[in-house]
Design an enzyme around this catalytic site. Structure first.
Site, PDB file in Angstrom:
ATOM      1  N   ARG A 112      -5.327   1.096   0.150  1.00 49.90           N
ATOM      2  CA  ARG A 112      -6.332   1.794  -0.661  1.00 49.90           C
ATOM      3  C   ARG A 112      -7.426   2.330   0.255  1.00 49.90           C
ATOM      4  O   ARG A 112      -7.977   1.595   1.054  1.00 49.90           O
ATOM      5  CB  ARG A 112      -7.002   0.833  -1.648  1.00 49.90           C
ATOM      6  CG  ARG A 112      -6.209   0.532  -2.845  1.00 49.90           C
ATOM      7  CD  ARG A 112      -7.013   0.072  -4.010  1.00 49.90           C
ATOM      8  NE  ARG A 112      -8.140  -0.796  -3.762  1.00 49.90           N
ATOM      9  CZ  ARG A 112      -8.895  -1.304  -4.716  1.00 49.90           C
ATOM     10  NH1 ARG A 112      -8.652  -1.007  -5.972  1.00 49.90           N
ATOM     11  NH2 ARG A 112      -9.891  -2.100  -4.440  1.00 49.90           N
ATOM     12  N   THR A 116     -12.409   6.261  -1.717  1.00 45.54           N
ATOM     13  CA  THR A 116     -11.876   6.943  -2.908  1.00 45.54           C
ATOM     14  C   THR A 116     -11.065   6.000  -3.787  1.00 45.54           C
ATOM     15  O   THR A 116     -10.772   6.317  -4.929  1.00 45.54           O
ATOM     16  CB  THR A 116     -10.943   8.095  -2.497  1.00 45.54           C
ATOM     17  OG1 THR A 116      -9.820   7.509  -1.793  1.00 45.54           O
ATOM     18  CG2 THR A 116     -11.651   9.083  -1.568  1.00 45.54           C
TER      19      THR A 116
HETATM   20  C1  PRP Z   1      -4.614  -4.219  -2.560  1.00 43.92           C
HETATM   21  C2  PRP Z   1      -3.524  -4.866  -3.367  1.00 43.92           C
HETATM   22  C3  PRP Z   1      -2.824  -3.680  -3.977  1.00 43.92           C
HETATM   23  C4  PRP Z   1      -3.965  -2.721  -4.210  1.00 43.92           C
HETATM   24  C5  PRP Z   1      -4.344  -2.791  -5.658  1.00 43.92           C
HETATM   25  O1  PRP Z   1      -4.141  -3.763  -1.351  1.00 43.92           O
HETATM   26  O2  PRP Z   1      -2.684  -5.696  -2.616  1.00 43.92           O
HETATM   27  O3  PRP Z   1      -1.859  -3.097  -3.135  1.00 43.92           O
HETATM   28  O4  PRP Z   1      -5.065  -3.172  -3.390  1.00 43.92           O
HETATM   29  O5  PRP Z   1      -5.323  -1.845  -5.947  1.00 43.92           O
HETATM   30  P1  PRP Z   1      -5.027  -0.573  -6.860  1.00 43.92           P
HETATM   31  O6  PRP Z   1      -4.306  -1.068  -8.053  1.00 43.92           O
HETATM   32  O7  PRP Z   1      -6.406  -0.065  -7.173  1.00 43.92           O
HETATM   33  O8  PRP Z   1      -4.235   0.412  -6.054  1.00 43.92           O
HETATM   34  P2  PRP Z   1      -5.091  -3.116  -0.231  1.00 43.92           P
HETATM   35  O9  PRP Z   1      -5.099  -1.623  -0.360  1.00 43.92           O
HETATM   36  O10 PRP Z   1      -6.410  -3.791  -0.232  1.00 43.92           O
HETATM   37  O11 PRP Z   1      -4.299  -3.387   1.113  1.00 43.92           O
HETATM   38  P3  PRP Z   1      -3.889  -4.775   1.803  1.00 43.92           P
HETATM   39  O12 PRP Z   1      -2.732  -5.328   1.020  1.00 43.92           O
HETATM   40  O13 PRP Z   1      -3.487  -4.342   3.177  1.00 43.92           O
HETATM   41  O14 PRP Z   1      -5.064  -5.695   1.822  1.00 43.92           O
HETATM   42  N1  URA Z   2      -7.129  -5.457  -4.244  1.00 44.47           N
HETATM   43  C1  URA Z   2      -7.400  -6.775  -4.087  1.00 44.47           C
HETATM   44  O1  URA Z   2      -6.921  -7.420  -3.140  1.00 44.47           O
HETATM   45  N2  URA Z   2      -8.203  -7.347  -4.987  1.00 44.47           N
HETATM   46  C2  URA Z   2      -8.743  -6.678  -6.027  1.00 44.47           C
HETATM   47  O2  URA Z   2      -9.482  -7.280  -6.832  1.00 44.47           O
HETATM   48  C3  URA Z   2      -8.450  -5.307  -6.152  1.00 44.47           C
HETATM   49  C4  URA Z   2      -7.630  -4.720  -5.252  1.00 44.47           C
END
Ligand code: PRP
Ligand code: URA
Length: 218
Positions: A112, A116
């Site tokens: 993410r 944004t």
């Molecule tokens: C987190 C989580 C999901 C996403 C959820 O990953 O593991 O993939 O955010 O958020 P969304 O529903 O708004 O898309 P993150 O992008 O933080 O990456 P990470 O797993 O590398 O920490």
């Molecule tokens: N990703 C996470 O890891 N935690 C949240 O609460 C939302 C997105």
């Protein structure tokens, strides 16, 4: 008033089991160690996969017990592929593989954008026959739904027909967005939380799942 969801849709299953609820309270606790957090994520993934795979097709087979011949059932048809959304989804893979040791594993790197909140794909490696497999996407958090929708759309383009998503903590906005984005996808989750905050984190949630699994700071 917060966003509401239709809990009666058969495309959403909330795993409302006492063991799951107990493990979730430990997962949410900010003082839970990394070691225990990792163990809980895998245990919950296994319990979720058990539920998500309850309708796998079976065929009859004749078996000779020590006493007589009888008709039993065995799994038939499509094989599985587990697809973690990196990085946090990786934390659920071993739990699913404990239940289905022969499953293939594909990887989708999705991050993410912190400003944004839009997902950006940075890695992909899948088996080449995902059209013939039940695809289990695993990711602990379903927040805005952006990452999951991007993953589902990508897998559809690659030919996936049977897609089941396993998340641990979800929120109404994300669930609605995912169900609206794809007419066939199924979501399994352990909890539907209240809402998103201004940084698109789930409340009450459990914080940043990736950081808690890997011991990094957001
Ligand atoms: C987190 C989580 C999901 C996403 C959820 O990953 O593991 O993939 O955010 O958020 P969304 O529903 O708004 O898309 P993150 O992008 O933080 O990456 P990470 O797993 O590398 O920490
Ligand atoms: N990703 C996470 O890891 N935690 C949240 O609460 C939302 C997105």
């Amino acid at each position: 008033m917060g966003t509401t969801i239709d809990l009666n849709t058969d495309r959403l299953t909330v795993i409302n089991h006492a063991l799951v609820r107990h493990k979730l309270h430990l997962l949410r606790d900010k003082d839970t160690s990394i070691k225990l957090f990792r163990e809980l994520v895998n245990e919950l993934a296994l319990l979720e996969a058990y539920e998500a795979l309850r309708d796998l097709p079976l065929e009859e087979v004749e078996v000779e017990t020590p006493l007589e011949r009888t008709t039993c059932e065995r799994l038939t048809g499509k094989k599985l592929v587990v697809i973690p959304i990196l990085r946090a989804g990786l934390g659920m893979v071993d739990g699913v593989l404990e239940l289905v040791p022969t499953a293939r594993v594909g990887h989708l790197g999705m991050q993410r954008n912190p400003d944004t909140h839009e997902p950006e794909q940075y890695y992909c490696k899948l088996p080449n026959d995902i059209d013939k497999r039940v695809c289990l996407i695993v990711d602990p958090m379903l927040a805005t739904g952006g990452s999951l929708i991007a993953a589902i759309n990508f897998l559809r383009e690659e030919g996936a027909s049977d897609i089941r998503c396993l998340t641990l903590v979800s929120c109404p906005e994300g669930i609605n967005n995912v169900l609206a984005a794809d007419p066939d996808v199924q979501i399994f989750t352990c909890a539907v939380d209240r809402q998103l905050n201004e940084r698109a984190y789930i409340l009450p949630g459990l914080g940043d799942a990736g950081d808690r699994i890997y011991g990094t700071k957001g």
